[in-house]
Design a protein around this motif. Sequence first.
Motif, PDB file in Angstrom:
ATOM      1  N   ARG A 124       0.842  -1.199   0.000  1.00 25.50           N
ATOM      2  CA  ARG A 124       0.000   0.000   0.000  1.00 25.50           C
ATOM      3  C   ARG A 124       0.874   1.245   0.000  1.00 25.50           C
ATOM      4  N   ASP A 125       1.869   1.280   0.874  1.00 21.75           N
ATOM      5  CA  ASP A 125       2.770   2.430   0.952  1.00 21.75           C
ATOM      6  C   ASP A 125       3.489   2.649  -0.375  1.00 21.75           C
ATOM      7  N   ASN A 126       3.992   1.566  -0.970  1.00 23.61           N
ATOM      8  CA  ASN A 126       4.676   1.679  -2.261  1.00 23.61           C
ATOM      9  C   ASN A 126       3.743   2.245  -3.320  1.00 23.61           C
ATOM     10  N   TYR A 127       2.522   1.757  -3.350  1.00 19.20           N
ATOM     11  CA  TYR A 127       1.539   2.232  -4.329  1.00 19.20           C
ATOM     12  C   TYR A 127       1.275   3.729  -4.139  1.00 19.20           C
ATOM     13  N   ALA A 140       4.377   5.291   7.716  1.00 21.68           N
ATOM     14  CA  ALA A 140       5.452   6.086   8.336  1.00 21.68           C
ATOM     15  C   ALA A 140       5.059   7.560   8.382  1.00 21.68           C
ATOM     16  N   GLU A 141       4.440   8.055   7.333  1.00 21.47           N
ATOM     17  CA  GLU A 141       3.993   9.452   7.322  1.00 21.47           C
ATOM     18  C   GLU A 141       2.928   9.689   8.381  1.00 21.47           C
ATOM     19  N   TYR A 142       2.052   8.726   8.544  1.00 24.73           N
ATOM     20  CA  TYR A 142       1.030   8.869   9.577  1.00 24.73           C
ATOM     21  C   TYR A 142       1.667   8.926  10.958  1.00 24.73           C
ATOM     22  N   ASP A 143       2.680   8.093  11.186  1.00 26.60           N
ATOM     23  CA  ASP A 143       3.394   8.130  12.468  1.00 26.60           C
ATOM     24  C   ASP A 143       4.019   9.498  12.699  1.00 26.60           C
ATOM     25  N   ASP A 144       4.606  10.086  11.651  1.00 28.42           N
ATOM     26  CA  ASP A 144       5.179  11.437  11.767  1.00 28.42           C
ATOM     27  C   ASP A 144       4.085  12.473  12.001  1.00 28.42           C
ATOM     28  N   TYR A 145       2.988  12.312  11.304  1.00 31.12           N
ATOM     29  CA  TYR A 145       1.867  13.257  11.403  1.00 31.12           C
ATOM     30  C   TYR A 145       1.308  13.329  12.818  1.00 31.12           C
ATOM     31  N   VAL A 199      -6.958  13.753   2.851  1.00 29.23           N
ATOM     32  CA  VAL A 199      -5.496  13.887   2.784  1.00 29.23           C
ATOM     33  C   VAL A 199      -4.838  12.764   3.585  1.00 29.23           C
ATOM     34  N   ILE A 200      -5.262  12.580   4.809  1.00 24.03           N
ATOM     35  CA  ILE A 200      -4.653  11.586   5.695  1.00 24.03           C
ATOM     36  C   ILE A 200      -4.774  10.181   5.107  1.00 24.03           C
ATOM     37  N   GLY A 201      -5.844   9.923   4.402  1.00 23.21           N
ATOM     38  CA  GLY A 201      -6.047   8.607   3.789  1.00 23.21           C
ATOM     39  C   GLY A 201      -4.977   8.247   2.768  1.00 23.21           C
ATOM     40  N   LEU A 202      -4.221   9.232   2.309  1.00 18.36           N
ATOM     41  CA  LEU A 202      -3.148   8.969   1.351  1.00 18.36           C
ATOM     42  C   LEU A 202      -1.750   9.079   1.972  1.00 18.36           C
ATOM     43  N   ILE A 239      -0.152  15.341  -2.166  1.00 14.47           N
ATOM     44  CA  ILE A 239      -1.502  14.790  -1.970  1.00 14.47           C
ATOM     45  C   ILE A 239      -2.550  15.814  -2.382  1.00 14.47           C
ATOM     46  N   LEU A 240      -2.361  17.072  -1.976  1.00 13.03           N
ATOM     47  CA  LEU A 240      -3.324  18.109  -2.360  1.00 13.03           C
ATOM     48  C   LEU A 240      -3.389  18.254  -3.880  1.00 13.03           C
ATOM     49  N   LYS A 241      -2.254  18.171  -4.528  1.00  9.65           N
ATOM     50  CA  LYS A 241      -2.223  18.265  -5.992  1.00  9.65           C
ATOM     51  C   LYS A 241      -2.958  17.083  -6.614  1.00  9.65           C
ATOM     52  N   LEU A 242      -2.684  15.884  -6.110  1.00 16.34           N
ATOM     53  CA  LEU A 242      -3.343  14.676  -6.624  1.00 16.34           C
ATOM     54  C   LEU A 242      -4.855  14.743  -6.436  1.00 16.34           C
ATOM     55  N   GLN A 243      -5.286  15.239  -5.291  1.00 20.22           N
ATOM     56  CA  GLN A 243      -6.702  15.253  -4.938  1.00 20.22           C
ATOM     57  C   GLN A 243      -7.424  16.526  -5.404  1.00 20.22           C
ATOM     58  N   ASN A 244      -6.763  17.386  -6.142  1.00 23.70           N
ATOM     59  CA  ASN A 244      -7.319  18.691  -6.500  1.00 23.70           C
ATOM     60  C   ASN A 244      -8.721  18.604  -7.108  1.00 23.70           C
TER      61      ASN A 244
END
Length: 134
Positions: free
Chosen positions: A4-7, A97-102, A90-93, A37-42
Amino acid sequence: MTPRDNYIIENRGDALGIISDQSSSEEKFQNLTIGPILKLQNDLFIDVFKNYIAKHKNDFYTYSTEKKMQFIENSIQKDIKFRNSLKGMVIGLFTLAEYDDYIKNSSNLNKRMMNMLIERLKNNILLFDSQQAS
C-alpha cells in the motif's frame, strides 16, 4: 514498506517546493507529503467544495470574488465536520510512516494542510464560476 505504501508513493507525485538542510520537519512534511496529496486530490476537492456550496450556500455564485474567497476560508475554518472530511481525504493517502510522523505534530500540520487547501481552492475560484450550472 507495505505494498500500500509503495503504491501511494509511486502514484501521488514528487515533492513540491524546496527542501534543504535548513527546512524544518514540518516544512519537509508539507513539501514531501501534503503538497503532492493536495495536488493529486485537487479535482476531488473542487467537486467536494461545489457540493458543499450546493448544500450550504447556493447563492455563492452571486458573491463578489472577495466574498467568495472569504466564504472558502470561513467554510474550512469554521465548519468542523467539513474540515475533518477534507483532512480525511489527505490523511487517507499517507503512508504508515507518514502517519506516524503526522500524529507527533498533528495540530501544526493540520494548520498547514488547511491553509494550503484554502489557497488551492482560492486559486481555482474560476472553476467554481465557470461550472456553476454543473
